[in-house]
Design an enzyme around this catalytic site. Structure first.
Site, PDB file in Angstrom:
ATOM      1  N   ARG A   1      -7.791  -0.807  -6.013  1.00  0.00           N
ATOM      2  CA  ARG A   1      -8.353   0.232  -5.143  1.00  0.00           C
ATOM      3  C   ARG A   1      -7.552   1.534  -5.340  1.00  0.00           C
ATOM      4  O   ARG A   1      -8.094   2.630  -5.392  1.00  0.00           O
ATOM      5  CB  ARG A   1      -8.234  -0.248  -3.691  1.00  0.00           C
ATOM      6  CG  ARG A   1      -8.943   0.617  -2.707  1.00  0.00           C
ATOM      7  CD  ARG A   1     -10.398   0.309  -2.733  1.00  0.00           C
ATOM      8  NE  ARG A   1     -11.165   1.334  -2.061  1.00  0.00           N
ATOM      9  CZ  ARG A   1     -12.365   1.701  -2.443  1.00  0.00           C
ATOM     10  NH1 ARG A   1     -12.935   1.150  -3.484  1.00  0.00           N
ATOM     11  NH2 ARG A   1     -13.025   2.618  -1.785  1.00  0.00           N
TER      12      ARG A   1
ATOM     13  N   ASP B   1      -6.693  -5.603   7.862  1.00  0.00           N
ATOM     14  CA  ASP B   1      -6.038  -6.462   6.864  1.00  0.00           C
ATOM     15  C   ASP B   1      -5.496  -7.760   7.469  1.00  0.00           C
ATOM     16  O   ASP B   1      -5.138  -8.675   6.733  1.00  0.00           O
ATOM     17  CB  ASP B   1      -4.894  -5.701   6.165  1.00  0.00           C
ATOM     18  CG  ASP B   1      -5.424  -4.543   5.335  1.00  0.00           C
ATOM     19  OD1 ASP B   1      -6.631  -4.506   5.061  1.00  0.00           O
ATOM     20  OD2 ASP B   1      -4.613  -3.666   4.963  1.00  0.00           O
TER      21      ASP B   1
ATOM     22  N   ARG C   1     -17.597   0.402  -0.049  1.00  0.00           N
ATOM     23  CA  ARG C   1     -16.327   1.125   0.125  1.00  0.00           C
ATOM     24  C   ARG C   1     -16.468   2.499  -0.534  1.00  0.00           C
ATOM     25  O   ARG C   1     -15.888   2.750  -1.597  1.00  0.00           O
ATOM     26  CB  ARG C   1     -15.161   0.339  -0.491  1.00  0.00           C
ATOM     27  CG  ARG C   1     -14.918  -0.993   0.180  1.00  0.00           C
ATOM     28  CD  ARG C   1     -13.766  -1.750  -0.446  1.00  0.00           C
ATOM     29  NE  ARG C   1     -12.473  -1.245  -0.023  1.00  0.00           N
ATOM     30  CZ  ARG C   1     -11.308  -1.768  -0.426  1.00  0.00           C
ATOM     31  NH1 ARG C   1     -11.283  -2.782  -1.241  1.00  0.00           N
ATOM     32  NH2 ARG C   1     -10.163  -1.258  -0.001  1.00  0.00           N
ATOM     33  N   PRO C   2     -17.226   3.379   0.093  1.00  0.00           N
ATOM     34  CA  PRO C   2     -17.480   4.685  -0.539  1.00  0.00           C
ATOM     35  C   PRO C   2     -16.214   5.534  -0.613  1.00  0.00           C
ATOM     36  O   PRO C   2     -15.262   5.323   0.150  1.00  0.00           O
ATOM     37  CB  PRO C   2     -18.497   5.327   0.404  1.00  0.00           C
ATOM     38  CG  PRO C   2     -18.300   4.662   1.719  1.00  0.00           C
ATOM     39  CD  PRO C   2     -17.822   3.263   1.430  1.00  0.00           C
TER      40      PRO C   2
ATOM     41  N   ASP D   1     -16.744   8.975  -0.642  1.00  0.00           N
ATOM     42  CA  ASP D   1     -17.406  10.273  -0.458  1.00  0.00           C
ATOM     43  C   ASP D   1     -16.488  11.331   0.172  1.00  0.00           C
ATOM     44  O   ASP D   1     -16.547  12.510  -0.179  1.00  0.00           O
ATOM     45  CB  ASP D   1     -18.686  10.097   0.383  1.00  0.00           C
ATOM     46  CG  ASP D   1     -18.388   9.478   1.731  1.00  0.00           C
ATOM     47  OD1 ASP D   1     -17.768   8.399   1.772  1.00  0.00           O
ATOM     48  OD2 ASP D   1     -18.741  10.081   2.764  1.00  0.00           O
TER      49      ASP D   1
ATOM     50  N   CYS E   1     -10.633  -5.299  -3.691  1.00  0.00           N
ATOM     51  CA  CYS E   1     -11.351  -6.450  -3.130  1.00  0.00           C
ATOM     52  C   CYS E   1     -12.775  -6.078  -2.776  1.00  0.00           C
ATOM     53  O   CYS E   1     -13.053  -4.946  -2.363  1.00  0.00           O
ATOM     54  CB  CYS E   1     -10.649  -6.933  -1.855  1.00  0.00           C
ATOM     55  SG  CYS E   1      -9.098  -7.766  -2.160  1.00  0.00           S
TER      56      CYS E   1
ATOM     57  N   ASN F   1       0.816  -1.222   0.000  1.00  0.00           N
ATOM     58  CA  ASN F   1       0.000   0.000   0.000  1.00  0.00           C
ATOM     59  C   ASN F   1       0.851   1.275   0.000  1.00  0.00           C
ATOM     60  O   ASN F   1       0.444   2.287  -0.567  1.00  0.00           O
ATOM     61  CB  ASN F   1      -0.988  -0.025   1.167  1.00  0.00           C
ATOM     62  CG  ASN F   1      -2.066  -1.083   0.947  1.00  0.00           C
ATOM     63  OD1 ASN F   1      -2.278  -1.520  -0.185  1.00  0.00           O
ATOM     64  ND2 ASN F   1      -2.737  -1.512   2.012  1.00  0.00           N
TER      65      ASN F   1
END
Ligand code: EPU
Length: 416
Positions: A92, A303, A121-122, A124, A116, A23
């Protein structure tokens, strides 16, 4: 279709070197585009998510050169292309192109991010922040049309902590010459590394508790950075080691990034030793059940929730994991129950009754960490298991099958 075959109950022994963080690398590759100078990223893992992101970079005319353990990124000739190919949906992290292209060109057209399937999983807060800086946001059929005449400074407080929204806000803020103040930011080590990179670009940025103050600038210097080790990869191997290793030495284990794991090991009676960026972990008897919840850093990460579920089938008694980050990161539960586990889900709580002697089965990995949790389960189970969903696991773990085989596991990839 490629599947993983594992015959369980083999004792592991040996050492493993943790690779760079997935990440952090994904974010840093996009941060690199902000500078017209060359950027050198070292210790980038060789995983599918990185390869997919690099394909997207190439469509933007960014030159990427592979070096021994990383990449040189040269974005002198970057162009603003619509990012609407299916590749964007693989990841993502493709949402980082929103902040980056807005910072560079003041506009962007991009498909909504993939990644995933963990329930809703917004994004906003990403969009809300963009609007605060003067971006006009239009979404039609999952295509985001973002445009700003002028980006302006602001103070913004995130409703809840979000790694992605914090980094996206930083990407855009690097080009805003007025002050931007971000409150309630995420402080994951991956975010801190993005802050370090932004600093190396010559930008004035400071973090105090969970507030970031940043003043962007037009010219950004090139930089070189060593990606931090992947704490989720480290945690996954640590749980595997605690389940079935005579002795497993995990190198590149940054103790300060993994305190939640050390706490868990203390509570559940795992035998381990720490020394100078190494964790040595042993298969532990008389494991105690734990009650734990997933929360933003520095607390126990979502995770690792799925690998932890498999691990806790070994504990003597009832454990509870409350999943607070994703409403549907539960795809592993049915699969573990197929192996004879006694796991119930009540709302966002996972209740694990142990100890259970799992038995091998045919299993479906539906997402990255869910797949990793099934590998752990198959390694402690009797007989053979077949795990489908290798492509998800390869998104985030470098050579996991070869690594475990070299430690003594009976594991291989087969074609079915
Ligand atoms: N959220 C919102 N609105 C937003 C953004 C987030 O409601 O605008 C919510 C999410 O629904 C979630 C929470 O905030 O409930 C936290 O989500 P976050 O934004 O932090 O997640 P993310 O940035 O999309 C990154 C990692 C994930 C990791 C999470 C949490 C990347 C590319 N992904 O996702 O990694 O689970 O942070 O630490 O960095 C993985 O590696 O397996 C993985 C899923």
């Amino acid at each position: 279709m490629k599947v993983i075959k594992i015959t369980g109950k083999k004792e592991l022994n040996g050492e493993i070197f943790i690779k760079g963080s997935k990440n952090a690398s994904l974010a840093l590759l996009v941060v690199s585009l902000l500078s017209k100078d060359k950027v050198i990223l070292k210790n980038v893992p060789n995983i599918q998510d990185i390869l997919d992101l690099i394909e997207i970079l190439k469509t933007l005319n960014v030159e990427i050169t592979k070096i021994e353990d990383g990449y040189i990124v040269d974005s002198r000739n970057i162009i603003n292309m619509s990012l609407t190919s299916s590749l964007v949906k693989h990841l993502r992290a493709s949402y980082y192109f929103m902040g980056c292209l807005l910072a560079l060109f003041g506009k962007c057209k991009i498909l909504g991010p993939g990644g995933c399937n963990l329930g809703k999983r917004p994004i906003d807060m990403h969009l809300d922040f963009f609007e605060k800086t003067g971006v006009n946001v239009i979404v039609i059929d999952d295509v985001y049309y973002l445009e700003a005449k002028r980006l302006k400074g602001c103070t913004y407080e995130f409703r809840q902590k979000s790694v992605g929204a914090t980094i996206n806000a930083l990407l855009i803020a690097t080009s805003i010459e007025e002050k931007v103040v971000l409150k309630n930011v995420s402080i994951e080590p991956e975010v801190l590394q993005v802050i370090e990179a932004i600093n190396l670009m010559g930008i004035d940025i400071k973090l105090e508790e969970d507030v970031i103050t940043i003043k962007g600038r037009k010219i950004k210097h090139g930089f070189m950075i060593n990606v931090i080790p992947d704490r989720i990869e480290a945690g996954t191997y640590a749980l595997i080691g605690a389940s079935c290793a005579k002795k497993l030495v995990i190198h590149n284990f940054i103790i300060g990034h993994n305190m939640y794991l050390i706490d868990l090991f203390d509570k559940s009676n795992v035998k381990y030793e720490l020394s100078n960026n190494n964790l040595i972990v042993y298969k532990s008897l008389n494991l105690k059940p734990v009650v734990i919840e997933t929360l933003p850093y520095p607390y126990f990460p979502t995770d690792l929730q799925q690998p932890l579920t498999s691990f806790l089938t070994l504990a003597n008694g009832t454990s509870v994991i409350k999943e607070n980050i994703y409403c549907n990161r539960m795809s592993h539960i049915n699969e573990l129950n197929k192996m004879g586990a006694n796991i119930k889900q009540i709302n966002n709580e996972i209740i694990i009754n142990g100890p259970i002697n799992l038995k091998g089965s045919i299993l479906n990995g539906y997402d990255l960490r869910g797949g990793a949790s099934l590998i752990l389960a198959a390694m402690i189970a009797n007989n053979e298991s077949t795990i489908k969903g290798l492509k998800y696991i390869q998104r985030g773990y470098t050579n996991i099958v070869d690594n475990l085989a070299s430690l003594g596991a009976d594991i291989y990839v087969d074609e079915e």
